[in-house]
Structure formats: structure tokens, C-alpha cells
Write an enzyme that holds these catalytic residues in place. Structure first.
Site, PDB file in Angstrom:
ATOM      1  CG  ASP A  78      -6.134  -4.883  20.596  1.00 30.21           C
ATOM      2  OD1 ASP A  78      -5.650  -4.656  19.476  1.00 30.21           O
ATOM      3  OD2 ASP A  78      -7.105  -4.264  21.064  1.00 30.21           O
ATOM      4  CG  MET A  98      -8.233   3.412  15.014  1.00 30.26           C
ATOM      5  SD  MET A  98      -6.626   3.919  15.672  1.00 30.26           S
ATOM      6  CE  MET A  98      -6.692   5.694  15.458  1.00 30.26           C
ATOM      7  CD  GLU A  99      -7.331   2.480  10.127  1.00 32.75           C
ATOM      8  OE1 GLU A  99      -7.685   1.290  10.302  1.00 32.75           O
ATOM      9  OE2 GLU A  99      -6.564   3.086  10.898  1.00 32.75           O
ATOM     10  N   GLY A 134      -9.324  -4.382  17.342  1.00 34.96           N
ATOM     11  CA  GLY A 134      -9.617  -4.834  18.698  1.00 34.96           C
ATOM     12  C   GLY A 134     -10.951  -5.564  18.698  1.00 34.96           C
ATOM     13  CD  GLU A 185      -3.417  -2.987   9.543  1.00 35.12           C
ATOM     14  OE1 GLU A 185      -4.254  -3.216  10.416  1.00 35.12           O
ATOM     15  OE2 GLU A 185      -3.345  -1.889   8.955  1.00 35.12           O
TER      16      GLU A 185
HETATM   17  N1  ADE Z   1      -6.703  -1.731  15.944  1.00 36.85           N
HETATM   18  C1  ADE Z   1      -6.226  -2.799  16.603  1.00 36.85           C
HETATM   19  N2  ADE Z   1      -6.607  -2.780  17.900  1.00 36.85           N
HETATM   20  C2  ADE Z   1      -7.350  -1.656  18.057  1.00 36.85           C
HETATM   21  C3  ADE Z   1      -7.995  -1.071  19.163  1.00 36.85           C
HETATM   22  N3  ADE Z   1      -7.963  -1.641  20.376  1.00 36.85           N
HETATM   23  N4  ADE Z   1      -8.653   0.098  18.965  1.00 36.85           N
HETATM   24  C4  ADE Z   1      -8.674   0.677  17.746  1.00 36.85           C
HETATM   25  N5  ADE Z   1      -8.061   0.176  16.673  1.00 36.85           N
HETATM   26  C5  ADE Z   1      -7.402  -0.992  16.825  1.00 36.85           C
END
Ligand code: ADE
Length: 231
Positions: A197, A173-174, A77, A11
Site C-alpha cells: 500500500d 512496524m517491526e 507501506g 507473510e
Molecule cells: N505494513 C504494511 N503497510 C503498512 C503501513 N501503511 N504502515 C505500517 N505498516 C505497514
């Protein structure tokens, strides 16, 4: 000086490579790279995954470098079914979807002590990010809540629950941890995420396929913003 934080090397690597007159300083477990990026004084860091890694890195960056704003960039995601792979999401605010004291009567996501569910993102920075993101051909840009937790979401039922509770457009996640650190110290914050995703059962495979491409898009947006090319 402005601050840029991503969780993973993929990233940040293009931005890191483009820093001129660089210096590197390690504080605890975080390496801060400073220098000129596209004509602006900047500090960059790869914080590692998850909320604690992100908050420590952002807090350390703020106390040491006093950035005028911090941008968290990278992949995520999809939080909503109308958000597709390689779309971009710019946060209006960020929540910690796994902060849960609801059994004690609190709303899910309420962060005790701060007493907030949603951490705000700076509106002016958001506008600049949206205008730049709209210049990447073929990309849909969404604005909305980004939901952060210490899990990679790979079940449609989990994505659906997070969307139902918070209206999330993206899950990662951040972001909310960085927004939390910024809120604590009064630093304006932005979050820009490109979708790798669908936060569903296909995610482990799609993440492997699309993360690098999605990350490249966020790096191009940052370049446009810093060069002031946001028409
Ligand atoms: N970062 C990228 N895809 C993710 C997902 N499915 N869940 C959490 N963090 C992500």
C-alpha cells in the site's frame, strides 16, 4: 542456522509449510519452528505486529538458536512516492520513526542507550536479497532506509513527514526493532519488504487487496536466496 521472522501469518505461511523435519518450541509468547528450509537449517517465527513483539521474538531467537543471520520479511507501506505497490525494498538500515526525545534536544529517531538513529543491515545479505528480488518478473527493487513504528501509516501527511525526516523507502512496524535486537547481540540482519500500500488514505483498502500477493513475492525471494539461486 539462519533466522526468518515475519509479523503476520500471511507473510510466513508458505515458508512455514515448506519446513522439513520440523520441531516447534514455544518460549514465552513466541513459537519457534526449526528444521530444514530449501536445504538450509532454519528457525522461523511469526512475531506479531509492532516493535516490542518483534524485539522480544528476535532476542529470544538469538539467545536460544544463535542464528548466523536474521532476515525480517513481509509487507510494508511505500515510504517514497517513487515506490509503487508490489515493488520491493531491501533495507540499507532501519530507523524507529516514533522514537522521539527531540524536545530534550536529541535528533528525532535517536534511540537512547544505543545512541543510534539508524540500525545497520548487513551489506552481503542485502546484495543476495537484491539479486534474488530482481529475478521476480515485473518487480522494481529499491534499496534504502526502512522506517518502523507502532502505527499503521494511513495518512499521506504522516508518510511525507517520515520520508522527510529519514528518507524512508518503506514504512512498517517491526524491521528496526529486529535490527535493534540483532545490533545488540552482534547478529547480521536483513530486511526485505514488498509494498502492499502507499501509506496513505487508500492504505486500509489496498492492504486488504495486495498484502497476500506482496507477501508471496518476499517468500519467493527467500526461496531463491536459500537455494543459492541468486545469479
Ligand atoms: N505494513 C504494511 N503497510 C503498512 C503501513 N501503511 N504502515 C505500517 N505498516 C505497514
Amino acid at each position: 542456522m539462519i533466522g526468518l521472522i515475519g509479523a503476520m501469518a500471511v507473510e510466513m505461511e508458505k515458508l512455514m509449510a515448506d519446513v522439513e523435519d520440523r520441531t516447534e518450541t514455544t518460549v514465552g509468547m513466541d513459537r519457534y519452528v526449526t528444521g530444514r528450509l530449501y536445504g538450509q537449517e532454519a528457525v522461523l517465527a511469526i512475531c506479531g505486529p509492532g516493535k516490542v513483539n518483534a524485539a522480544l521474538c528476535a532476542g529470544g531467537m538469538i539467545l536460544r538458536y544463535h542464528p548466523q543471520w536474521i532476515l525480517n520479511l513481509g509487507v510494508a507501506g511505500a515510504g517514497d512516492r517513487d515506490v509503487g505497490i508490489c515493488d520491493m525494498v531491501v533495507a540499507t538500515g532501519a530507523v524507529q520513526h516514533d522514537f522521539d526525545t527531540s524536545h530534550l534536544g536529541d535528533p528525532v529517531g535517536l534511540v537512547s542507550k544505543i545512541n543510534l538513529v539508524e540500525f545497520p543491515c548487513d551489506a552481503a545479505l542485502r546484495e543476495r536479497l537484491v539479486r534474488a528480488a530482481e529475478q521476480i518478473p515485473g518487480i522494481h527493487v529499491h534499496c534504502g532506509v526502512i522506517a518502523t513504528g507502532d502505527q499503521f501509516i494511513d495518512r499521506e501527511a504522516d508518510r511525507e513527514r517520515i520520508h522527510r525526516l529519514f528518507g524512508a523507502k518503506a514504512v512498517e512496524m517491526e524491521g528496526a526493532a529486529i535490527a535493534h535486537a540483532c545490533y545488540t547481540y552482534g547478529v547480521p540482519c536483513g530486511i526485505l519488504r514488498s509494498i502492499s500500500d502507499g501509506a496513505n488514505e487508500q492504505s486500509p483498502m489496498d492492504f486488504g487487496t495486495f498484502a497476500a500477493l506482496a507477501a508471496d513475492h518476499t517468500q519467493r525471494v527467500v526461496e531463491l536466496v536459500l537455494k543459492g539461486l541468486t545469479a
